[in-house]
Scaffold this active site. Structure first.
Site, short mmCIF file in Angstrom:
data_model
loop_
_atom_site.label_atom_id
_atom_site.label_comp_id
_atom_site.label_asym_id
_atom_site.label_seq_id
_atom_site.Cartn_x
_atom_site.Cartn_y
_atom_site.Cartn_z
N PHE A 173 -1.01 79.38 71.95
CA PHE A 173 -1.15 78.46 73.08
C PHE A 173 -2.63 78.27 73.36
O PHE A 173 -3.46 79.01 72.84
CB PHE A 173 -0.42 79.02 74.30
CG PHE A 173 0.71 78.15 74.73
CD1 PHE A 173 1.71 77.83 73.85
CD2 PHE A 173 0.76 77.63 76.03
CE1 PHE A 173 2.75 77.01 74.24
CE2 PHE A 173 1.81 76.82 76.42
CZ PHE A 173 2.81 76.50 75.53
N GLN A 201 -5.37 72.71 88.89
CA GLN A 201 -5.31 72.37 87.47
C GLN A 201 -4.61 71.03 87.24
O GLN A 201 -3.56 70.76 87.81
CB GLN A 201 -4.56 73.45 86.70
CG GLN A 201 -4.44 73.14 85.20
CD GLN A 201 -4.01 74.35 84.41
OE1 GLN A 201 -2.83 74.63 84.29
NE2 GLN A 201 -4.96 75.10 83.89
N HIS A 206 -2.94 68.98 84.25
CA HIS A 206 -2.44 69.18 82.88
C HIS A 206 -2.72 67.94 82.06
O HIS A 206 -2.51 66.83 82.54
CB HIS A 206 -0.94 69.47 82.93
CG HIS A 206 -0.41 70.06 81.66
ND1 HIS A 206 -0.29 69.34 80.50
CD2 HIS A 206 0.01 71.32 81.37
CE1 HIS A 206 0.20 70.13 79.55
NE2 HIS A 206 0.39 71.34 80.05
N LEU A 231 6.16 66.71 82.64
CA LEU A 231 5.32 67.55 81.79
C LEU A 231 5.76 67.48 80.32
O LEU A 231 6.92 67.67 79.99
CB LEU A 231 5.40 69.00 82.27
CG LEU A 231 4.64 70.01 81.41
CD1 LEU A 231 3.14 69.77 81.48
CD2 LEU A 231 4.96 71.43 81.85
N GLU A 269 2.38 72.10 76.66
CA GLU A 269 1.27 72.43 75.77
C GLU A 269 1.80 72.86 74.40
O GLU A 269 1.10 72.79 73.39
CB GLU A 269 0.45 73.56 76.41
CG GLU A 269 -0.85 73.85 75.71
CD GLU A 269 -1.79 74.65 76.62
OE1 GLU A 269 -2.10 74.16 77.71
OE2 GLU A 269 -2.17 75.76 76.24
N ARG A 321 -7.09 73.67 79.52
CA ARG A 321 -6.57 72.43 80.08
C ARG A 321 -7.61 71.62 80.84
O ARG A 321 -7.60 70.39 80.80
CB ARG A 321 -5.39 72.74 80.99
CG ARG A 321 -4.19 73.19 80.19
CD ARG A 321 -3.11 73.74 81.08
NE ARG A 321 -1.99 74.19 80.25
CZ ARG A 321 -0.93 74.82 80.74
NH1 ARG A 321 -0.87 75.10 82.03
NH2 ARG A 321 0.05 75.18 79.94
N HIS A 350 -0.97 69.91 88.03
CA HIS A 350 0.00 70.79 87.39
C HIS A 350 0.11 72.16 88.06
O HIS A 350 1.20 72.72 88.16
CB HIS A 350 -0.39 70.98 85.93
CG HIS A 350 0.57 71.81 85.13
ND1 HIS A 350 1.89 71.46 84.99
CD2 HIS A 350 0.41 72.97 84.45
CE1 HIS A 350 2.50 72.37 84.25
NE2 HIS A 350 1.64 73.31 83.92
N ARG A 402 -6.39 78.11 84.83
CA ARG A 402 -5.36 78.97 84.25
C ARG A 402 -5.12 78.58 82.79
O ARG A 402 -5.11 77.40 82.45
CB ARG A 402 -4.07 78.83 85.04
CG ARG A 402 -2.92 79.62 84.47
CD ARG A 402 -1.70 79.58 85.35
NE ARG A 402 -1.02 78.29 85.38
CZ ARG A 402 -0.29 77.80 84.39
NH1 ARG A 402 -0.17 78.48 83.26
NH2 ARG A 402 0.30 76.63 84.50
N LEU A 432 3.87 82.05 83.89
CA LEU A 432 5.10 82.84 83.85
C LEU A 432 4.75 84.32 83.84
O LEU A 432 5.35 85.13 84.55
CB LEU A 432 5.92 82.49 82.60
CG LEU A 432 6.59 81.12 82.58
CD1 LEU A 432 7.39 80.95 81.29
CD2 LEU A 432 7.50 80.97 83.78
#
Lengths: 564, 290, 314
Positions: free
Chosen positions: A119, A233, A235, A245, A248, A279, A344, A380, A386
Site C-alpha cells: 500500500f 486528508q 484521498h 472511494l 488505494e 495521499r 477522506h 495518514r 483500520l
C-alpha cells in the site's frame, strides 16, 4: 427521563468502539454501546483496501516493525508521536491474530497463511485484506463477536445529545432514541468517544452521510480540545462525480494515474514511489495537473487499470470495478476510471495520549478517527486507519479497565435536563433558518477555503463565514414536529456539531503558518520544524477558539526532508 | 422448424396435460418437437440440494444428448427443468472445483459434454422463434372478454442473471402470449412469487398456504382465470384446487390452465383435446369458450 | 456538461399521526445521480421531514433498503435515470414485511433477531486462541466463507421472501447465509450445533431464488440453504419436517437411481404415506386428473450412464 447505569459507555459502534467494548466487557464490566446507526452501518464498513500489519513469520523477511514505524513517521511528516507509531507497529501482528480467531475472512496465500500486499508509503508489503471490503469484513467480525457478550447492551439508533459531567468527571451521556424521540440518561464513570470522522463538512467527501463529527462536537462543548484539527486528508481517487472511494488498492495492485495527455504524471512528482506516494502528495499533484489544464473536462483525471487484465481486476478489485460500473458507467477493464481528490480522513481529533486518555476530563477516552493519539501526524498512510482503530481500541479498552477498577460511578444526575432542553430548542422554535441552508453553505466554504491548497486569505475568509453561519445556527429550527423517527431534529443537531468542528479547524489552519503533510499553505510552502514541530491543541470557549500546543514525542527519528 | 424437446418427468406424469397441449399447438404452429433421446430426470429442486455434482452431471447428460441429435437448443415446458439445466451449466462454467469433479463423473459414464446447447423455456421459443404475430395468425377463437391472471412463478425468472430472458421483476412473456389469444392479461402483485410446490415434500401446510395466496391474489385483482408456465406449478395450483378450497374454506375455485392449453383453446381445440381438468373445462363451457 | 433532467419522485410517506400518504417532489438529476443523492436533495432543499436511512452510499453498509418502483433495492445502488419510467417518475416505498416506523424507515428488529439466532460469531479452538497452533485456511475455503459473509444485513431478502411471511419458524435467507458461513469455516468448533440450529429451518425454504435475485451483494442465500440441506444425511437429529424431507428426497434419489426419472405416484405414497396419498387421489379424481397419476413413463434405457453418475455417494 429514563436512566440506565453502566460502568462504561462507548459512543460509536464502529471498529474502535467495538474493539474497546469487547475488551472492557471481557474484563467483566457492564458496557453500553451507543450508535445513531445499527453498528454494521458505521463508516468502518467503507474502508476498502486493508489493514497494515507486521506479522512475525508472515511478513517480508527483510521487514521489521521498526521500518513500519519509520514509514508512519515519515508519512505523517514528522508530526507523529513516535512512541504511538511504535506501539501501532508492535501490536499490529497481535491484532491480526485476534481478528483471525474471531473469524475475519482474510484473503489467503496458497499455503493457508494470510495474504498481504503493498500500500502507499510502505517500504515492504504489509497490508492484509478481505477482497476490497476489508473494513466491512472486520466490522462484521467485531460486531458479531460483541453480540456474544451478555454484558454489552447495544443502543442502536440512539443519537447522542451531550456529555454529562459531574465537576470535572465523566458522568455518562444523554442520548435520544430515534424511533420514539425519548431521551435516556446513560450513566457511567467512563466514556469512550469512538464516533468517527466528519467528512460531511466538505462538499466532496468519500465519507458516509453519517460522518458528521458528533463526537468532536460534544467534546468541544464539554471543554475538551481537538488536537491538530487543521490536518485533513484528501484521498486522490474519489470517483467522479459521486466521490465514492476508489481504494488505494487499485494503485497498489498496479493502477496508474494519467492526465489528459495520457502521461503518468506521478513520475514527475514522486520519481521513486510514483502513484503509490502518500495521499497528500498524490492529491496535490492531481490538483496541480488539473489547475494547469491537464485534467479532463469537468475536472477529473484517469485511473488506468486496463493493463491489469479483466480476471485480475474482477478478483482483486471487485469493489472498484463495481463502483465504476454502477456509479460512473465505466468498465474499468476497458477504460480509465474518472477520479478526483475528495475529503477522506480527519487526522485531528479528541486529544488523547498513547493510552487513549484525555487529560481535560476525568473518565473521558477516545479512539479511532474520533481521537488524535497521534499516530498519523500530518498525513495518514493507507491501511493504517483500520489498524489504528483496532490497536488503539484495544489499548484504550485496557486503560478503561484499569480506570474502572479504581473508580466508582458518582451519585449525581446534574445537568441532564439542560442537555435535553437545548436539543429541544430547535423543535420548539417556530421560525428561523433551516439546517439544510446552513449545511450547504458550510460545506462550500470548507471545500473552497479549508481544502487541499490553503492560504491566509482563504482561511481568514473561512473563519469569517463560519462564524457568521454559527451565529445564524442559534436560530436553526425544525419544521417536522412529529415524534417518531424525526430525522430533521437529528440533522439539525448534527449541523450544530459540524459547525463547531469547522470553526476550530479553520482557525487552527489559519494559525499554522507552515506546510506539513496534508496541511499545504501556498503562502508558507515549506515545513518549519523550528517553529511548528508541535501539536495544536484547540479549545472552543463559547465563540472563541483558543489554541495551545503540545510537543511532538520523538523517540528515534529526527526530521528529514520527505521525498518519495 | 425443429427443436429438441425435453418434457420432464412431471409432464410425463401427473401433469401429462401440459405435454399434450404443448405437442398439440406445436403441431399447429409447424414446430416439430424432437424429444431428447433417452432423457433423464434433471433432479431440479431436489438433487441440487443433495449433491451438486450429481445434479450437474445429470443435466449435462441431457444437454449432451441434445448435441448428439444435432441441435443447439433444448426447449422444455417446465420452469423447474429449465432452471435446473441453466443453473447446472452456470455452475459448471463458473465453479472450477465443481467442474473438475463433474468432469470425472461424466468421464466414468462415457459422456462427452462440450457445451454449446442452450436450454430454453417453450414459451421463449414461442415468442422468439415462432413470433407473437404468427401465433395470432393461428387464433381461430379469440378469447374475448375474459381476464386472465398471468402467473410466472419463480423458476422461469430467477435468478435473472442465469435465466436471462426477461426482467425478473417486471416480466412480460406470459402477458404477451395471453394477449395474443385475445384475452385480457391481468397482472397481480404475487405474479412472480412462489407457488409453494417445493415445500410439498417437507412443509406442505405452508406450501399450500402459498398456493392459496397466489390464487387469492389473482382473484382479488380481478382475474376470471389464471395461466401459468410450469409443470410443477400445474401440480400445485391446478391439481390441488379442491384441496385448497377445502383447507382454506374458500367458496370459490380459480380456473387455471397451462399457457399452451390457453393458446390451444384460442386455436380452436376443445378442453378435452388439451387435457384440461374437469373444473376448468366446466367453467370454460359456461363462459362459452368451448 | 452532463445533461440534467427533471424527475418526479413519489414517496409513500408515513407517520403515526397522519398514517400513510403519497407525496411528490421534482428533482434535477443527471446520469450520475444516485437515489440516495435524490433523497438528500429533497431533504436539504425541499422537505426536511422526509425520513430515510442512508450511510455509506456505496452499497457496503446496507442502510438504504427500500422498494423502488415496487422492487426491493438499495437506494444508493440505484441510479435515478435507470429507476425512472417513461414519464420520468419513480416511486419509493418502505420495504415489505417490516413494520413501518416513518416514511422509508421500517423497524428491522425482526431481521436482527433472526441473525442473532444463528450465533453469528466464530468459536475458535482454544489452542489457536492461545497461539499454540496456527490455524490455516485454504484460499478456496476463504472464498466460500467470504461469499456468504459478504451479507450487509440490509434486510432486502427477508422483506421479499415468501416463506418468511408465512412461516415464523423459518430463519430467513440472510440468517441462513450467515449460519452456513460459519458451518463452512474450518476454524469454527461448533459445526454440529450450527447444523442443529439450521437444518429444520432449511427445509422451510421454497428455493424460489427471490433472495438471490434481490441481494445487492450477490450473496445467494438460497445456495447457502441448499448447501445446508446437503448435510441432512449426516445430521443425527430430526424434526417432523426433516423426517418428511428425508423420505421424500431419498425416494426421489432412489427413483432416479432405478429408472433415471421421478415416478410421482410412488413418490407420493412413500413421502406422505398411504392414507394421505389416498386422500389426495380423491381430489384428483374430482378434478379428472387421476388418469395422469396412473400414467407410466418409460425408464431411461442407458441406465449404466445414470448409475455411473449417481454411483459413488458423496
Amino acid at each position: 427521563m429514563e436512566k440506565k447505569e453502566y460502568d462504561a459507555v462507548v459512543l460509536g459502534g464502529g471498529l474502535a468502539g467495538l474493539m474497546a467494548a469487547n475488551n472492557v466487557a471481557d474484563a467483566g464490566f457492564k458496557v453500553a454501546v451507543v450508535s445513531k446507526v445499527f453498528p454494521t452501518r458505521s463508516h468502518s464498513a467503507a474502508a476498502e483496501g486493508g489493514i497494515a500489519a507486521y506479522v512475525d513469520g508472515n511478513s517480508d523477511p527483510n521487514d521489521d516493525p521498526e521500518f513500519m514505524s519509520y514509514d508512519e513517521v515519515k508519512g505523517g511528516d514528522y508530526l507523529v508521536d513516535q512512541n504511538a507509531a511504535e506501539l501501532l507497529s508492535r501490536d499490529s501482528g497481535e491484532i491480526v491474530h485476534i481478528l483471525d480467531t474471531w473469524g475475519a475472512p482474510f484473503n489467503r496465500q496458497p499455503d493457508g497463511r494470510i495474504a498481504l500486499r503493498y500500500f502507499g508509503g510502505q517500504t515492504y508489503p504489509r497490508t492484509r485484506f478481505v477482497a476490497d471490503k476489508t473494513g466491512m469484513a472486520l466490522l462484521h467480525t467485531l460486531f458479531q463477536h460483541a453480540t456474544g457478550f451478555d454484558n454489552i447492551d447495544f443502543y442502536n439508533e440512539y443519537y447522542v445529545l451531550d456529555i454529562v459531567k459531574d465537576g470535572n468527571n465523566v458522568n455518562g451521556l444523554v442520548a435520544m432514541e430515534m424511533k420514539t424521540m425519548d431521551p435516556i440518561f446513560l450513566k457511567s464513570r467512563a466514556l469512550l468517544i469512538a464516533s468517527g470522522g466528519l467528512g460531511m463538512i466538505y462538499q466532496h467527501t468519500t465519507n458516509s452521510y453519517i460522518n458528521t463529527g458528533d463526537g468532536y462536537g460534544i467534546a468541544l462543548r464539554s471543554g475538551v480540545p481537538l488536537k491538530d484539527p487543521e490536518f485533513v486528508q484528501f484521498h486522490p481517487t474519489g470517483l467522479y462525480p459521486s466521490d465514492i472511494l476508489i481504494s488505494e488498492a487499485a494503485r497498489a495492485e498496479g493502477g496508474i494515474l494519467k492526465n489528459n495527455k495520457g502521461e503518468r504524471f506521478m513520475a514527475k512528482y514522486a520519481p521513486h514511489k510514483f502513484d503509490l506516494a502518500p495521499r497528500d502528495i498524490v492529491s496535490r499533484s492531481m490538483t496541480i495537473e488539473m489547475r494547469e489544464g491537464r485534467g479532463f473536462e469537468g475536472g477529473y483525471l484517469g485511473l488506468d487499470l486496463t493493463h491489469l487484465g479483466r480476471e485480475y481486476i474482477l478478483e482483486r478489485l471487485t469493489l472498484a470495478y463495481d463502483a465504476a460500473k454502477t456509479f460512473a458507467n465505466v468498465d474499468a477493464t476497458k477504460e480509465m476510471i474518472p477520479v478526483r481528490p475528495a475529503q477522506h480522513y480527519f487526522m485531528g481529533g479528541i486529544d488523547v495520549d498513547i493510552t487513549g486518555v484525555n487529560s481535560d476530563l476525568n473518565g473521558l477516552f477516545a479512539a479511532g478517527e474520533a481521537a488524535c493519539v497521534s499516530v498519523h501526524g500530518a498525513n495518514r498512510l493507507g491501511s493504517n486507519s483500520l489498524l489504528e482503530t483496532l490497536v488503539y481500541g484495544k489499548e484504550t479498552g485496557k486503560t478503561m479497565v484499569d480506570f474502572l477498577k479504581k473508580h466508582k460511578n458518582v451519585e449525581s444526575s446534574d445537568g441532564v435536563d439542560t442537555i435535553v432542553d437545548n436539543a429541544y430548542s430547535y423543535i420548539k422554535r417556530e421560525t428561523g433558518e433551516h439546517f439544510g441552508t446552513l449545511l450547504n453553505e458550510l460545506r462550500d466554504v470548507m471545500w473552497e477555503n479549508v481544502g487541499i491548497f490553503r492560504d491566509e486569505k482563504k482561511l481568514t475568509e473561512a473563519v469569517k463565514q463560519i462564524n457568521s453561519i454559527r451565529k445564524r445556527s442559534i436560530n436553526m429550527y425544525v419544521t417536522d414536529k412529529t415524534t417518531n423517527y424525526n430525522t430533521e431534529v437529528f440533522n439539525a443537531l448534527e449541523t450544530r456539531n459540524m459547525i463547531d468542528c469547522s470553526i476550530v479547524m479553520a482557525t487552527a489552519a489559519l494559525n499554522r503558518t507552515e506546510t506539513r503533510g496534508a496541511h499545504f499553505r501556498d503562502d508558507y510552502p515549506t515545513r518549519d520544524d523550528d517553529n511548528w514541530m508541535k501539536h495544536s491543541i484547540a479549545y472552543l470557549n463559547g465563540d472563541a477558539v483558543e489554541i495551545k500546543y503540545k510537543p511532538v514525542i520523538v523517540t528515534k527519528w529526527k526530521p528529514e526532508p520527505r521525498v518519495y | 422448424m425443429k427443436v429438441a424437446y425435453y418434457p420432464g418427468c412431471a409432464s410425463h406424469g401427473i401433469a401429462k396435460d401440459v405435454d399434450i397441449a404443448t405437442q398439440l399447438i406445436a403441431k399447429d404452429l409447424d414446430l416439430q418437437l424432437m424429444e431428447v433421446d433417452d432423457w433423464n430426470c434433471c433432479g431440479g429442486g431436489f438433487m441440487d440440494d443433495k449433491n451438486e455434482e450429481i445434479h450437474t452431471s445429470l443435466n449435462l447428460r441431457n444437454l449432451t444428448k441434445v448435441k448428439e441429435m444435432g441441435y443447439d437448443k433444448m426447449a422444455t415446458p417446465c420452469s423447474v427443468c429449465l432452471n435446473s439445466h441453466k443453473i447446472a451449466v452456470d455452475k459448471y462454467d463458473n465453479d472450477p472445483d465443481l467442474k473438475e469433479n463433474v468432469d470425472k463423473k461424466l468421464e466414468k459414464a462415457h459422456i462427452e459434454y462440450d457445451g454449446g446447447v442452450d436450454s430454453e423455456h417453450f414459451i421463449w421459443v414461442l415468442i422468439k422463434d415462432v413470433g407473437i404475430e404468427n401465433i395470432q395468425k393461428h387464433v381461430k377463437k379469440p378469447l374475448k372478454d375474459i381476464k386472465i391472471g398471468t402467473y410466472y412463478g419463480c423458476q422461469l425468472l430467477r435468478p435473472s442473471n442465469v435465466m436471462g430472458f426477461e426482467s425478473a421483476h417486471d416480466p412480460h412473456s406470459v402477458m404477451d402470449l395471453v394477449a395474443a389469444t385475445g384475452a385480457t392479461p391481468v397482472s397481480f402483485p404475487l405474479k412472480a412469487s412462489c407457488c409453494g410446490f417445493p415445500l410439498m415434500g417437507s412443509n406442505p401446510p405452508v406450501g399450500l398456504k402459498m398456493a392459496n395466496n397466489i390464487l387469492s391474489d389473482a382473484r382479488n385483482n380481478g382475474a376470471d382465470m389464471m395461466v401459468h408456465p410450469c409443470s410443477l406449478c400445474h401440480l400445485q395450483l391446478d391439481v390441488t384446487q379442491l384441496k385448497i378450497k377445502d383447507q382454506f374454506k374458500q367458496d370459490w375455485t380459480m380456473p387455471i390452465v397451462y399457457i399452451t392449453q390457453l393458446i390451444g383453446l384460442a386455436f380452436g381445440h376443445s378442453p378435452e383435446e388439451l387435457g384440461i381438468g374437469k373444473l376448468t373445462a366446466k367453467y370454460l363451457r359456461e363462459r362459452g369458450f368451448a | 456538461m452532463v445533461e440534467e433532467k427533471e424527475i418526479t419522485v413519489n414517496v409513500k410517506k408515513y407517520d403515526k399521526e397522519k398514517g400513510e400518504y403519497w407525496k411528490s417532489y421534482k428533482v434535477q438529476a443527471d446520469r450520475y445521480t444516485q437515489m440516495t443523492e435524490v433523497l438528500r436533495k429533497i431533504k436539504t432543499e425541499q422537505d426536511p421531514t422526509l425520513s430515510y436511512r442512508a450511510s455509506c452510499h456505496m452499497a457496503v453498509c446496507g442502510s438504504c433498503s427500500m422498494k423502488i418502483n415496487g422492487e426491493p433495492r438499495l437506494a444508493c445502488k440505484t441510479m435515478a435515470f435507470t429507476a425512472i419510467n417513461e414519464k420520468n417518475e419513480v416511486n419509493l416505498e418502505s420495504m415489505d414485511y417490516y413494520q413501518e416506523v416513518r416514511d422509508l424507515i421500517p423497524d428491522m428488529d425482526t431481521f436482527y433477531d433472526r441473525m442473532y439466532k444463528v450465533e453469528p460469531r466464530l468459536y475458535a479452538d482454544q489452542t489457536v486462541i492461545s497461539g499454540e497452533n496456527d490455524e490455516r485456511m485454504t484460499p478456496s475455503e476463504q472464498k466460500e466463507v467470504w461469499k456468504f459473509e459478504e451479507c450487509i444485513w440490509c434486510g432486502l431478502c427477508v422483506s421479499a421472501c415468501p416463506s418468511v411471511k408465512e412461516d415464523e419458524k423459518f430463519l430467513g435467507p440472510a440468517a441462513h447465509a450467515k449460519g452456513y458461513r460459519f458451518m463452512a469455516d474450518g476454524r469454527d468448533t461448533k459445526k454440529e450445533e450450527r447444523i442443529g440450529i439450521l437444518m429444520d429451518s432449511a427445509w422451510r425454504c421454497t428455493s424460489c431464488y427471490m433472495c438471490y435475485e434481490v441481494c445487492p451483494q450477490d450473496v445467494q442465500p438460497v445456495i447457502a440453504i441448499k448447501k445446508t440441506k446437503a448435510y441432512v444425511d449426516e445430521f443425527p437429529g430430526t424434526t417432523e419436517l426433516i423426517t418428511m424431507a428425508r423420505k421424500h428426497d431419498s425416494t426421489i434419489a432412489e427413483s432416479i437411481g432405478e429408472s433415471g426419472k421421478i415416478k410421482e405416484s410412488k413418490l407420493y405414497l412413500k413421502t406422505f404415506g398411504y392414507v394421505a396419498a389416498m386422500k389426495d387421489m380423491m381430489y384428483m379424481m374430482k378434478e379428472g386428473k387421476i388418469k395422469y397419476a396412473m400414467a407410466k413413463d418409460t425408464d431411461v434405457k442407458n441406465m449404466d450412464e445414470i448409475k455411473k453418475i449417481m454411483g459413488d455417494k458423496k
